[in-house]
Design a protein around this motif. Structure first.
Motif, mmCIF file in Angstrom:
data_model
loop_
_atom_site.group_PDB
_atom_site.id
_atom_site.type_symbol
_atom_site.label_atom_id
_atom_site.label_comp_id
_atom_site.label_asym_id
_atom_site.label_seq_id
_atom_site.Cartn_x
_atom_site.Cartn_y
_atom_site.Cartn_z
ATOM 1 N N ILE A 1 0.856 -1.202 0.000
ATOM 2 C CA ILE A 1 0.000 0.000 0.000
ATOM 3 C C ILE A 1 0.890 1.250 0.000
ATOM 4 O O ILE A 1 0.609 2.217 -0.711
ATOM 5 N N LEU A 2 1.961 1.225 0.769
ATOM 6 C CA LEU A 2 2.909 2.335 0.776
ATOM 7 C C LEU A 2 3.521 2.544 -0.615
ATOM 8 O O LEU A 2 3.710 3.684 -1.053
ATOM 9 N N HIS B 1 2.000 2.036 -3.389
ATOM 10 C CA HIS B 1 0.983 2.780 -4.131
ATOM 11 C C HIS B 1 1.071 4.274 -3.829
ATOM 12 O O HIS B 1 0.882 5.103 -4.713
ATOM 13 N N LEU B 2 1.332 4.612 -2.589
ATOM 14 C CA LEU B 2 1.400 6.024 -2.201
ATOM 15 C C LEU B 2 2.681 6.696 -2.701
ATOM 16 O O LEU B 2 2.666 7.892 -3.007
ATOM 17 N N ARG C 1 4.297 5.646 -5.420
ATOM 18 C CA ARG C 1 4.350 5.403 -6.858
ATOM 19 C C ARG C 1 4.502 6.671 -7.691
ATOM 20 O O ARG C 1 5.358 6.720 -8.570
ATOM 21 N N CYS D 1 -0.265 -2.518 -9.839
ATOM 22 C CA CYS D 1 -1.394 -3.450 -9.734
ATOM 23 C C CYS D 1 -1.037 -4.831 -10.273
ATOM 24 O O CYS D 1 -1.430 -5.848 -9.695
ATOM 25 N N GLY E 1 0.862 -6.473 -7.700
ATOM 26 C CA GLY E 1 -0.020 -6.921 -6.616
ATOM 27 C C GLY E 1 -0.674 -8.253 -6.918
ATOM 28 O O GLY E 1 -0.762 -9.126 -6.046
ATOM 29 N N LEU F 1 -5.773 -4.821 -2.012
ATOM 30 C CA LEU F 1 -4.681 -3.946 -1.579
ATOM 31 C C LEU F 1 -4.478 -2.794 -2.565
ATOM 32 O O LEU F 1 -4.209 -1.655 -2.155
ATOM 33 N N SER F 2 -4.629 -3.071 -3.850
ATOM 34 C CA SER F 2 -4.511 -1.997 -4.842
ATOM 35 C C SER F 2 -5.645 -0.995 -4.677
ATOM 36 O O SER F 2 -5.432 0.217 -4.766
ATOM 37 N N GLY G 1 -4.794 1.126 -1.667
ATOM 38 C CA GLY G 1 -3.714 2.048 -1.998
ATOM 39 C C GLY G 1 -4.163 3.177 -2.908
ATOM 40 O O GLY G 1 -3.820 4.345 -2.695
ATOM 41 N N LEU H 1 -6.432 5.616 -0.939
ATOM 42 C CA LEU H 1 -5.614 6.508 -0.113
ATOM 43 C C LEU H 1 -4.914 7.555 -0.973
ATOM 44 O O LEU H 1 -4.782 8.714 -0.578
ATOM 45 N N MET H 2 -4.480 7.160 -2.175
ATOM 46 C CA MET H 2 -3.845 8.108 -3.088
ATOM 47 C C MET H 2 -4.850 9.175 -3.525
ATOM 48 O O MET H 2 -4.479 10.342 -3.677
#
Length: 183
Positions: A24-25, A27-28, A30, A41, A44, A56-57, A60, A63-64
């Motif tokens: 997840i981090l 993704h943030l 990225r 993804c 993932g 999880l994607s 993430g 949150l993004m």
């Protein structure tokens, strides 16, 4: 891309139970690392399997979306930069929620730019997050499940899929314009 997947798999295997949080981090982080959404993804799905990878994607990406909202509303220079990009890519055009959702499915369309469109359409953080989250379900599932397959398709199949999405985008725009003119 293959080397990235192998490095990521080795790293994730070594961190054990922290792997989902680190994913997840990723993704943030990225956007700062210039890694496309589709690559993360795909990783993932490869690392966690379809269901967990898609979930999880989705987390993430959601949150993004929240971070995008904060960046645009707290940092005027970031908003100006995104607005200039919007004027450059889609000059004099207003997109609907459906069009933004279709663009979210297309690989390599700027994530924060689409978030800016959603912010302009919605009236509050709550409404923005609800619509944004709905728009992130399809990319999280499609990229996780079919991302590897899409990247292995011949160029003409990939081009055909892109043309189909572009046609859907155009159809929605024409349909909305005809509704607006008839009102």
């Amino acid at each position: 891309m293959e080397q990235f997947d192998q490095s990521l798999e080795t790293f994730m295997n070594n961190v054990g139970w922290l792997a989902p949080f680190l994913f997840i981090l990723l993704h943030l982080l990225r956007p700062l690392l210039f890694i496309p959404v589709i690559a993360v993804c795909i990783a993932g799905g490869y690392l966690f399997g379809f269901f967990e990878g898609a979930l999880l994607s989705f987390i993430g990406l959601t949150l993004m979306s929240w971070i995008s909202y904060v960046l645009v509303n707290k940092f005027p220079k970031f908003r100006e930069k995104m607005s200039r990009l919007k004027d450059k890519i889609f000059p004099n055009r207003t997109l609907s929620v459906a069009q933004v959702m279709i663009l979210r499915i297309m690989p390599f369309v700027h994530f924060h730019l689409l978030s800016l469109y959603l912010m302009e359409i919605t009236k509050s953080l709550k409404e923005y997050m609800a619509i944004s989250a709905l728009g992130l379900i399809a990319p999280a599932i499609l990229y996780t499940a079919f991302g590897q397959s899409i990247s292995e398709f011949p160029w003409y199949v990939t081009a055909s899929m892109f043309i189909l999405l572009a046609a859907m985008f155009s159809f929605i725009e024409r349909w909305q314009n005809s509704r607006t003119e008839s009102d």
